[in-house]
Motif scaffolding. Structure first.
Motif, PDB file in Angstrom:
ATOM      1  N   GLN A  73       0.866  -1.176   0.000  1.00  0.00           N
ATOM      2  CA  GLN A  73       0.000   0.000   0.000  1.00  0.00           C
ATOM      3  C   GLN A  73       0.906   1.229   0.000  1.00  0.00           C
ATOM      4  O   GLN A  73       1.727   1.389   0.876  1.00  0.00           O
ATOM      5  CB  GLN A  73      -0.880   0.017   1.254  1.00  0.00           C
ATOM      6  CG  GLN A  73      -1.811  -1.174   1.349  1.00  0.00           C
ATOM      7  CD  GLN A  73      -2.975  -1.064   0.417  1.00  0.00           C
ATOM      8  OE1 GLN A  73      -3.289   0.001  -0.052  1.00  0.00           O
ATOM      9  NE2 GLN A  73      -3.620  -2.160   0.130  1.00  0.00           N
ATOM     10  N   ALA A  74       0.721   2.069  -0.988  1.00  0.00           N
ATOM     11  CA  ALA A  74       1.490   3.311  -1.031  1.00  0.00           C
ATOM     12  C   ALA A  74       0.538   4.463  -0.922  1.00  0.00           C
ATOM     13  O   ALA A  74      -0.473   4.507  -1.572  1.00  0.00           O
ATOM     14  CB  ALA A  74       2.284   3.390  -2.321  1.00  0.00           C
ATOM     15  N   GLY A  75       0.854   5.401  -0.061  1.00  0.00           N
ATOM     16  CA  GLY A  75      -0.135   6.419   0.199  1.00  0.00           C
ATOM     17  C   GLY A  75       0.044   7.729  -0.504  1.00  0.00           C
ATOM     18  O   GLY A  75      -0.879   8.258  -1.087  1.00  0.00           O
ATOM     19  N   ALA A  76       1.206   8.287  -0.472  1.00  0.00           N
ATOM     20  CA  ALA A  76       1.369   9.644  -0.994  1.00  0.00           C
ATOM     21  C   ALA A  76       1.337   9.670  -2.493  1.00  0.00           C
ATOM     22  O   ALA A  76       1.473   8.676  -3.156  1.00  0.00           O
ATOM     23  CB  ALA A  76       2.674  10.223  -0.482  1.00  0.00           C
ATOM     24  N   SER A 529       6.779  -0.523 -18.021  1.00  0.00           N
ATOM     25  CA  SER A 529       7.728   0.392 -18.662  1.00  0.00           C
ATOM     26  C   SER A 529       8.038   1.571 -17.751  1.00  0.00           C
ATOM     27  O   SER A 529       9.168   2.075 -17.727  1.00  0.00           O
ATOM     28  CB  SER A 529       7.177   0.870 -20.004  1.00  0.00           C
ATOM     29  OG  SER A 529       6.001   1.650 -19.827  1.00  0.00           O
ATOM     30  N   ILE A 530       7.046   2.033 -16.978  1.00  0.00           N
ATOM     31  CA  ILE A 530       7.262   3.132 -16.037  1.00  0.00           C
ATOM     32  C   ILE A 530       7.944   2.618 -14.776  1.00  0.00           C
ATOM     33  O   ILE A 530       8.899   3.225 -14.263  1.00  0.00           O
ATOM     34  CB  ILE A 530       5.920   3.811 -15.684  1.00  0.00           C
ATOM     35  CG1 ILE A 530       5.281   4.408 -16.937  1.00  0.00           C
ATOM     36  CG2 ILE A 530       6.127   4.888 -14.623  1.00  0.00           C
ATOM     37  CD1 ILE A 530       3.892   4.983 -16.707  1.00  0.00           C
ATOM     38  N   MET A 531       7.472   1.479 -14.284  1.00  0.00           N
ATOM     39  CA  MET A 531       8.021   0.927 -13.049  1.00  0.00           C
ATOM     40  C   MET A 531       9.515   0.624 -13.178  1.00  0.00           C
ATOM     41  O   MET A 531      10.296   0.844 -12.252  1.00  0.00           O
ATOM     42  CB  MET A 531       7.252  -0.341 -12.665  1.00  0.00           C
ATOM     43  CG  MET A 531       7.608  -0.900 -11.307  1.00  0.00           C
ATOM     44  SD  MET A 531       6.531  -2.286 -10.879  1.00  0.00           S
ATOM     45  CE  MET A 531       7.255  -2.775  -9.318  1.00  0.00           C
ATOM     46  N   SER A 532       9.918   0.127 -14.340  1.00  0.00           N
ATOM     47  CA  SER A 532      11.327  -0.208 -14.540  1.00  0.00           C
ATOM     48  C   SER A 532      12.202   1.044 -14.479  1.00  0.00           C
ATOM     49  O   SER A 532      13.346   0.999 -14.003  1.00  0.00           O
ATOM     50  CB  SER A 532      11.523  -0.924 -15.877  1.00  0.00           C
ATOM     51  OG  SER A 532      11.185  -0.078 -16.961  1.00  0.00           O
ATOM     52  N   LEU A 546       3.356   2.154  -8.193  1.00  0.00           N
ATOM     53  CA  LEU A 546       2.990   1.477  -9.449  1.00  0.00           C
ATOM     54  C   LEU A 546       2.555   0.046  -9.176  1.00  0.00           C
ATOM     55  O   LEU A 546       1.596  -0.462  -9.764  1.00  0.00           O
ATOM     56  CB  LEU A 546       4.172   1.492 -10.413  1.00  0.00           C
ATOM     57  CG  LEU A 546       4.138   2.506 -11.567  1.00  0.00           C
ATOM     58  CD1 LEU A 546       3.035   2.164 -12.550  1.00  0.00           C
ATOM     59  CD2 LEU A 546       3.981   3.926 -11.065  1.00  0.00           C
ATOM     60  N   PHE A 547       3.269  -0.613  -8.270  1.00  0.00           N
ATOM     61  CA  PHE A 547       2.935  -1.986  -7.892  1.00  0.00           C
ATOM     62  C   PHE A 547       1.491  -2.046  -7.386  1.00  0.00           C
ATOM     63  O   PHE A 547       0.712  -2.919  -7.781  1.00  0.00           O
ATOM     64  CB  PHE A 547       3.910  -2.442  -6.801  1.00  0.00           C
ATOM     65  CG  PHE A 547       3.925  -3.924  -6.549  1.00  0.00           C
ATOM     66  CD1 PHE A 547       5.009  -4.688  -6.928  1.00  0.00           C
ATOM     67  CD2 PHE A 547       2.861  -4.562  -5.925  1.00  0.00           C
ATOM     68  CE1 PHE A 547       5.038  -6.062  -6.698  1.00  0.00           C
ATOM     69  CE2 PHE A 547       2.869  -5.925  -5.695  1.00  0.00           C
ATOM     70  CZ  PHE A 547       3.969  -6.678  -6.084  1.00  0.00           C
ATOM     71  N   HIS A 548       1.158  -1.111  -6.515  1.00  0.00           N
ATOM     72  CA  HIS A 548      -0.189  -1.081  -5.947  1.00  0.00           C
ATOM     73  C   HIS A 548      -1.236  -0.748  -7.005  1.00  0.00           C
ATOM     74  O   HIS A 548      -2.325  -1.336  -7.023  1.00  0.00           O
ATOM     75  CB  HIS A 548      -0.232  -0.052  -4.820  1.00  0.00           C
ATOM     76  CG  HIS A 548      -1.576   0.091  -4.180  1.00  0.00           C
ATOM     77  ND1 HIS A 548      -2.248  -0.964  -3.602  1.00  0.00           N
ATOM     78  CD2 HIS A 548      -2.401   1.176  -4.026  1.00  0.00           C
ATOM     79  CE1 HIS A 548      -3.418  -0.548  -3.125  1.00  0.00           C
ATOM     80  NE2 HIS A 548      -3.529   0.741  -3.375  1.00  0.00           N
ATOM     81  N   ARG A 549      -0.933   0.184  -7.899  1.00  0.00           N
ATOM     82  CA  ARG A 549      -1.894   0.553  -8.936  1.00  0.00           C
ATOM     83  C   ARG A 549      -2.158  -0.606  -9.899  1.00  0.00           C
ATOM     84  O   ARG A 549      -3.255  -0.741 -10.453  1.00  0.00           O
ATOM     85  CB  ARG A 549      -1.385   1.781  -9.694  1.00  0.00           C
ATOM     86  CG  ARG A 549      -1.680   3.085  -8.954  1.00  0.00           C
ATOM     87  CD  ARG A 549      -0.851   4.247  -9.450  1.00  0.00           C
ATOM     88  NE  ARG A 549      -0.994   4.450 -10.879  1.00  0.00           N
ATOM     89  CZ  ARG A 549      -0.245   5.308 -11.565  1.00  0.00           C
ATOM     90  NH1 ARG A 549       0.686   6.018 -10.937  1.00  0.00           N
ATOM     91  NH2 ARG A 549      -0.415   5.459 -12.862  1.00  0.00           N
ATOM     92  N   MET A 550      -1.167  -1.451 -10.102  1.00  0.00           N
ATOM     93  CA  MET A 550      -1.388  -2.627 -10.951  1.00  0.00           C
ATOM     94  C   MET A 550      -2.397  -3.561 -10.298  1.00  0.00           C
ATOM     95  O   MET A 550      -3.242  -4.152 -10.961  1.00  0.00           O
ATOM     96  CB  MET A 550      -0.058  -3.350 -11.204  1.00  0.00           C
ATOM     97  CG  MET A 550       0.895  -2.551 -12.074  1.00  0.00           C
ATOM     98  SD  MET A 550       2.479  -3.355 -12.359  1.00  0.00           S
ATOM     99  CE  MET A 550       2.014  -4.541 -13.630  1.00  0.00           C
ATOM    100  N   ARG A 551      -2.320  -3.675  -8.980  1.00  0.00           N
ATOM    101  CA  ARG A 551      -3.314  -4.479  -8.266  1.00  0.00           C
ATOM    102  C   ARG A 551      -4.707  -3.895  -8.424  1.00  0.00           C
ATOM    103  O   ARG A 551      -5.674  -4.600  -8.705  1.00  0.00           O
ATOM    104  CB  ARG A 551      -2.953  -4.568  -6.779  1.00  0.00           C
ATOM    105  CG  ARG A 551      -3.966  -5.357  -5.951  1.00  0.00           C
ATOM    106  CD  ARG A 551      -3.733  -5.166  -4.467  1.00  0.00           C
ATOM    107  NE  ARG A 551      -2.538  -5.824  -4.001  1.00  0.00           N
ATOM    108  CZ  ARG A 551      -2.494  -7.104  -3.624  1.00  0.00           C
ATOM    109  NH1 ARG A 551      -3.573  -7.852  -3.698  1.00  0.00           N
ATOM    110  NH2 ARG A 551      -1.382  -7.629  -3.184  1.00  0.00           N
ATOM    111  N   LEU A 552      -4.808  -2.597  -8.268  1.00  0.00           N
ATOM    112  CA  LEU A 552      -6.112  -1.941  -8.392  1.00  0.00           C
ATOM    113  C   LEU A 552      -6.688  -2.084  -9.788  1.00  0.00           C
ATOM    114  O   LEU A 552      -7.903  -2.071  -9.974  1.00  0.00           O
ATOM    115  CB  LEU A 552      -5.981  -0.456  -8.030  1.00  0.00           C
ATOM    116  CG  LEU A 552      -5.622  -0.127  -6.576  1.00  0.00           C
ATOM    117  CD1 LEU A 552      -5.525   1.377  -6.382  1.00  0.00           C
ATOM    118  CD2 LEU A 552      -6.641  -0.729  -5.604  1.00  0.00           C
ATOM    119  N   SER A 553      -5.815  -2.227 -10.785  1.00  0.00           N
ATOM    120  CA  SER A 553      -6.276  -2.392 -12.165  1.00  0.00           C
ATOM    121  C   SER A 553      -6.646  -3.835 -12.484  1.00  0.00           C
ATOM    122  O   SER A 553      -7.059  -4.134 -13.604  1.00  0.00           O
ATOM    123  CB  SER A 553      -5.196  -1.905 -13.141  1.00  0.00           C
ATOM    124  OG  SER A 553      -5.058  -0.505 -13.063  1.00  0.00           O
TER     125      SER A 553
END
Length: 614
Positions: A73-76, A529-532, A546-553
């Motif tokens: 979980q990333a907040g900011a 591509s962005i995460m790398s 980015l890791f967390h947003r991939m989960r949400l997607s």
């Protein structure tokens, strides 16, 4: 219910005889990768005492790569995330459509589905319809060409809504027979007007104009899955009369699970089909092979073992998948062995399979072999074998053959087809011939009034690969002005355009804004591509985000995500707490490379000094 997938996700067929497999295809995948083990444990695969192929690597990830998660979980907020889309991309802020189209907006697809006469003619005559193998279009044997124009189709695309067009058709006393309906549906599908095809199907059922057979229901399942997602398609299946809820319906759903990259749902559907005692066919096995070729090659041997057990004969598509899989693994000797097995079975190498071979030979530097195959594909007379041109153009470009690309394009240039233009743009782009690529694109603009996202994306990709940011922005503005629907693939190219130009924060901002507005579900590679780039910088915060947003997607975790995330911690020279537990929670097991990375970020690892202090 017999489960054909064990707890770790591998396909299990419950073989009780010794596994001395003679099948050459299977041997090619078992060799050096698997070993035979004997189990005395009762498992969910059926037989309590069996021999099966067990992969020495115990990594069987469950993940999705679709348009179809997960750990921190990333907040900011990340840098630049609040920025408005600028620099020529603000025109795309208005939602233009989504892969998960809802019922309420199906009528609002004017942007990409109002086709002019020029657009209507822009269908590749030699392109095989994806529905052909699914066999979900009915009445194909009545002698009407699949390329024939349908008056009903013309009425549908000319009207403000499908319902209005159909109501007027009936009011005018025109015949609404199954042959005309099939032809209109086929025309809509071939032009990817899935929303209107679905509305046509719904109108026919609600008005009771035809008696639906299983293929009609299967076609509806396919359209719902494409437009509204797998869950809605699965819900609809339960509403189909049980007597018509047969193999075609289920294999259509299976194919859409594979297209979405949803391993769990694909395996569940396969198990259900087995439980319902549907026959194991080459089609269903090919779907699993296609899925595992993309996501988990270790499982390919299991599918081949099942095919041998069930006496399922490999098709040309089976061989093509296996050849491509070997080529992707840089096992060209294994690839050649599969070709020999294919020839021994009397299966013809079609141009698509030849193209796969040539691609891998070219990538391996075996240019003479690749050129020999390309000459075979030409067949001595390109005008007679014109269907090979879209394959030949990028392959000759891969070999650096400028003169050959020009020669092939000259054959097509007099009366170009859409797929030939796209292939030519790709080929010239690979050869860094930007002017030639632009000439082909401008020719398309003049020839056809409205271009598709695929055609725009081909030119946009050339600009992205050559870091031509300004021209890329202009191209996106041109897409927006034309009312073209922006697909996930196009967004992927847009994001990579900025990434390649060093503007990672802008790429992240664009992706975030597009996702928030529900324009699309981004592709897995778009996120990566962005995460790398964040990982290379040691930007742990944004990598985690980015890791967390991939989960949400909707993406389940993959080993490559963790690998990139771990690299971010290493480059930041900081420890990562609980990373092993996070992987375990996602049912992932580290391979050698990831295990080495884990050791480097382990906050509790032993050092010579710490051992002395202990």
């Amino acid at each position: 219910m017999m489960n054909y997938f064990s707890r770790n996700g591998s396909l299990c067929v419950g073989i009780t005889r010794p596994c001395s497999v003679k099948n050459e295809l299977l041997n090619g995948y078992v060799e050096d990768n698997t070993c035979v083990v004997e189990s005395h444990m009762s498992v969910s695969c059926g037989s309590p005492y069996f021999k099966r192929f067990y992969h020495q690597s115990n990594a069987f990830p469950r993940f999705s790569i679709t348009k179809c998660g997960f750990s921190s979980q990333a907040g900011a907020k990340s840098s630049g995330e609040e920025d408005d889309l600028q620099d020529g991309f603000s025109e795309l802020e208005t939602p233009l459509g989504s892969d998960t189209t809802t019922e309420s907006n199906l009528d609002d697809e004017k942007a990409d589905e109002s086709a002019s006469d020029a657009d209507v003619s822009d269908v590749d005559g030699d392109e095989e319809s994806p529905e052909d193998e699914l066999e979900i279009l009915t009445d194909k044997g009545k002698g009407r060409s699949i390329r024939a124009q349908s008056q009903l189709f013309q009425a549908i695309i000319s009207a403000r809504s499908v319902e209005n067009a159909l109501d007027k058709w009936v009011e005018d006393g025109k015949d609404l027979n199954k042959d005309e309906i099939w032809l209109a549906t086929n025309n809509l599908r071939r032009r990817r007007m899935f929303g209107r095809a679905l509305q046509l199907s719904e109108w026919l059922e609600t008005r009771g104009k035809i008696d639906f057979v299983e293929r009609d229901y299967a076609s509806r399942v396919d359209l719902i899955a494409k437009l509204r997602g797998l869950h809605r398609a699965e819900t609809y299946i339960e509403k189909i009369p049980e007597s018509l809820r047969g193999e075609i319906v289920h294999r259509t759903f299976l194919a859409n699970c594979v297209a979405a990259g949803n391993v769990k749902k694909a395996e569940e559907t396969f198990n259900k089909m087995r439980d319902l005692e549907f026959p194991t066919t080459a089609f269903t096995c090919n779907q699993l092979l296609l899925l595992y070729k993309r996501l988990d090659k270790k499982k390919i041997a299991d599918v081949l073992l099942l095919m041998e057990k069930e006496n399922v004969k490999p098709t040309g598509f089976t061989y093509r998948l296996l050849i491509d899989s070997k080529g992707q693994s840089n096992d060209l000797d294994g690839m050649d062995q599969i070709v020999e097995a294919m020839k021994a079975e009397g299966v013809e190498l079609d141009i698509s399979t030849q193209a796969v071979l040539a691609k891998h030979y070219a990538a391996d530097g075996q240019k003479m072999k690749a050129e020999s195959i390309l000459r075979d594909m030409e067949g001595g007379d390109l005008m007679e074998h014109r269907s090979a041109c879209p394959l030949l153009l990028p392959l000759y470009a891969e070999l650096g053959k400028v003169d050959e690309v020009r020669r092939i394009w000259e054959v097509c240039e007099r009366s170009p087809r859409a797929n030939e233009c796209v292939a030519a743009i790709e080929a010239w782009g690979r050869l860094k011939k930007i002017d030639e690529a632009e000439a082909v694109f401008n020719g398309m603009v003049k020839r056809w009034k409205k271009l598709s996202a695929t055609q725009f994306s081909a030119m946009l990709k050339v600009y992205a690969n050559n870091k031509m940011l300004t021209k890329g922005k202009d191209m996106v503005k041109q897409m927006a002005d034309s009312g073209c629907k922006i697909s996930p693939l196009t967004w992927d190219i847009i994001v990579k355009l900025y990434v390649e130009s060093g503007e990672v924060e802008r790429a992240d901002s664009i992706l975030h804004k597009a996702t928030q507005q529900n324009l699309m579900r981004p592709m897995y590679s778009t996120f990566m591509s962005i995460m790398s780039q964040y990982s290379k910088r040691g930007d742990v915060h944004n990598a985690e985000k980015l890791f967390h947003r991939m989960r949400l997607s909707g993406y389940t975790a993959r080993i490559t995500q963790f690998q990139s995330l771990l690299q971010a911690y290493i480059n930041a020279k900081t420890s990562a707490y609980g990373m092993r537990d996070r992987m375990k929670a996602d049912n992932l097991f580290p391979n050698k490379a990831v295990a080495a990375l884990l050791a480097r970020v382990d906050p509790f690892k032993k050092t010579p000094v710490s051992e002395l202090l202990d």
